[in-house]
Write a protein that holds these residues in place. Structure first.
Motif, short mmCIF file in Angstrom:
data_model
loop_
_atom_site.label_atom_id
_atom_site.label_comp_id
_atom_site.label_asym_id
_atom_site.label_seq_id
_atom_site.Cartn_x
_atom_site.Cartn_y
_atom_site.Cartn_z
N TRP A 64 0.84 -1.20 0.00
CA TRP A 64 0.00 0.00 0.00
C TRP A 64 0.88 1.25 0.00
O TRP A 64 1.94 1.27 0.61
CB TRP A 64 -0.93 0.00 1.22
CG TRP A 64 -1.99 -1.05 1.08
CD1 TRP A 64 -1.88 -2.36 1.47
CD2 TRP A 64 -3.27 -0.90 0.49
NE1 TRP A 64 -3.03 -3.03 1.15
CE2 TRP A 64 -3.90 -2.17 0.55
CE3 TRP A 64 -3.96 0.16 -0.09
CZ2 TRP A 64 -5.17 -2.40 0.05
CZ3 TRP A 64 -5.23 -0.05 -0.58
CH2 TRP A 64 -5.82 -1.32 -0.51
N ARG A 66 1.06 5.73 -0.06
CA ARG A 66 0.51 7.08 0.03
C ARG A 66 1.43 8.02 -0.73
O ARG A 66 2.65 7.97 -0.56
CB ARG A 66 0.40 7.54 1.49
CG ARG A 66 -0.17 8.96 1.62
CD ARG A 66 -0.30 9.41 3.07
NE ARG A 66 0.69 10.42 3.44
CZ ARG A 66 1.62 10.26 4.35
NH1 ARG A 66 1.74 9.12 5.01
NH2 ARG A 66 2.46 11.24 4.64
N GLU A 68 1.95 12.16 -1.78
CA GLU A 68 1.55 13.55 -1.55
C GLU A 68 2.28 14.44 -2.55
O GLU A 68 3.50 14.35 -2.69
CB GLU A 68 1.89 13.99 -0.12
CG GLU A 68 1.08 13.28 0.95
CD GLU A 68 1.26 13.92 2.32
OE1 GLU A 68 1.94 14.98 2.40
OE2 GLU A 68 0.72 13.38 3.29
N ILE A 77 -3.37 14.23 -2.46
CA ILE A 77 -2.92 13.04 -1.74
C ILE A 77 -3.62 11.82 -2.33
O ILE A 77 -4.84 11.84 -2.56
CB ILE A 77 -3.25 13.15 -0.24
CG1 ILE A 77 -2.69 14.45 0.33
CG2 ILE A 77 -2.67 11.95 0.52
CD1 ILE A 77 -3.20 14.79 1.71
N TYR A 79 -3.99 7.49 -1.98
CA TYR A 79 -3.78 6.25 -1.24
C TYR A 79 -4.19 5.10 -2.16
O TYR A 79 -5.21 5.20 -2.85
CB TYR A 79 -4.65 6.17 0.02
CG TYR A 79 -4.42 7.25 1.04
CD1 TYR A 79 -3.59 7.04 2.14
CD2 TYR A 79 -5.07 8.48 0.94
CE1 TYR A 79 -3.40 8.02 3.10
CE2 TYR A 79 -4.89 9.47 1.89
CZ TYR A 79 -4.05 9.23 2.97
OH TYR A 79 -3.88 10.21 3.92
N VAL A 182 0.04 4.78 5.50
CA VAL A 182 -0.45 4.48 4.16
C VAL A 182 -1.96 4.22 4.16
O VAL A 182 -2.51 3.79 3.14
CB VAL A 182 0.30 3.28 3.54
CG1 VAL A 182 1.76 3.62 3.34
CG2 VAL A 182 0.14 2.03 4.39
N PRO A 184 -5.89 5.70 4.56
CA PRO A 184 -6.64 6.96 4.49
C PRO A 184 -7.41 7.23 5.78
O PRO A 184 -7.77 6.29 6.50
CB PRO A 184 -7.60 6.74 3.32
CG PRO A 184 -7.75 5.25 3.23
CD PRO A 184 -6.44 4.67 3.66
#
Length: 374
Positions: A64, A66, A68, A77, A79, A182, A184
């Motif tokens: 997973w 993330r 930005e 952003i 995810y 990672v 949300p």
């Protein structure tokens, strides 16, 4: 009403510059190690007066990711999981809370090595062209993967091979990343967060009475609820598809869910209307053109109106009572499904906003494959 809008444009478009129109880096394996990466995105797109650059931060843990991207006061952003083909994109400005979310189940991605290799920030990588299964048109996506599967470079090209955007590695750290980094936030899946009223609203106009209408069509059934300035529509197809929308006529605020064999997506907005663009992104109606036709149904008279008089690629006509209740709806979209609905049951009654929430099974994080962070 929003249904014709959904047929016309579906779930919307993710912003440019968030990686393969999906927000997270490409991955060919679930064995990619945890890492944090600092990157720079260069956008020479000719609509800008000059090329611009902005920062991109990537956090990866157990499949997973993330991402930005910061551009001035705006943070985009994302995810998601590249191998599970799901991405959530959201946006915020400065210290404000989130103003938008998009979730899409995407088509699987495949990689074909180009034979090119290079080194970036001391990391060697090999370039591959990334494609979506079944997709042939659109930009050309290129990903440069390290020996252990980390994407350390990306290029997006126009079909003419001209550069659209380029992402370059600045620093890479292979180190443990917490699960919480990672995942949300939970409120992104909370209807109460997206639908919380911004203010007290004026008394309803005479043609905006509260009501519940259950309508039938050849291929689907439609349920409409209204409590000014809120309205919701739930369309359930006989093929099992669901299209649900709730929105606020006086703000850019609402939720849109689509569940079908062709599309599985969620959108939500929460911001005041922009005076320069005073319309809700979930509602395509831009006026009422009287069609000079009258009708009768369920013992009531109604007048036909074109609810999208300026639209060329979608349309909606409604037969409305004097207090604004639709007895019949004729909606269509260019290249999409059309349907004629007739009210089977109509109730003028007080409607509470809580009645207009999306079906719980479609907005739970688990329905999208996500585990959330409280």
């Amino acid at each position: 009403m929003a249904w014709v809008f959904l047929l016309a444009v579906g779930a919307g478009v993710l912003p440019a510059g968030t990686g393969d129109a999906g927000g997270v880096p490409f991955s060919a394996s679930r064995n990619v190690p945890d890492y944090k990466a600092s990157m720079t995105v260069r956008d020479p797109y000719p609509f800008h007066h000059k090329p611009k650059e902005y920062s991109r931060s990537v956090f990866h843990h157990d499949g997973w990711t993330r991402v930005e991207e910061i551009q001035g006061n705006e943070a985009n952003i994302a995810y998601g999981s590249a191998l599970d083909n799901v991405v959530l994109w959201t946006r915020r400005f400065g210290d404000e809370d989130f103003t938008r979310v998009d979730i899409d189940k995407t088509k699987p991605r495949e990689a074909r090595e180009t034979g090119d290799a290079e080194s970036r920030a001391g990391e060697a990588c090999k370039w591959s062209e990334i494609t979506r299964k079944g997709s042939q048109d659109g930009p050309i996506w290129l990903s440069c993967l390290s020996g252990d599967g980390i994407e350390i470079g990306e290029k997006v090209l126009f079909s003419s091979k001209e550069l659209m955007t380029e992402t370059r590695l600045v620093r890479l750290e292979r180190k443990p990343v917490a699960d919480s980094e990672v995942r949300p936030p939970k409120r992104l899946f909370d209807p109460g967060f997206w639908l919380k009223p911004f203010r007290d609203y004026p008394d309803r106009p005479a043609d905006r009475v509260d009501f519940e209408a259950r309508m039938t069509g050849m291929h689907s059934d439609l349920r409409i609820l209204r409590h000014y300035p809120w309205q919701s529509e739930e369309r359930r197809g006989k093929d099992g598809s669901v299209r649900f929308t709730v929105w606020n006529d006086l703000e850019n605020q609402g939720i849109n869910l689509i569940y079908s064999k062709r599309e599985y997506s969620l959108q939500a907005f929460r911001s005041p209307l922009d005076p320069a663009q005073p319309f809700n992104q979930l509602d395509a109606e831009r006026g009422q053109a009287d069609l000079k036709r009258r009708d009768n149904h369920l013992g009531e008279s109604c007048a036909w109106f074109n609810m999208t008089p300026d639209s060329a690629d979608a349309g909606r006509m409604e037969c409305l009572t004097p207090d604004g209740v639709p007895l019949k709806v004729d909606a269509w979209a260019w290249g999409g499904d059309g349907e004629i609905y007739t009210a089977a049951e109509l109730k003028r009654r007080p409607v509470d906003l809580k009645e207009m929430l999306p079906p719980r099974e479609l907005i739970e994080p688990s329905a999208w494959g996500f585990t959330v962070e409280d």
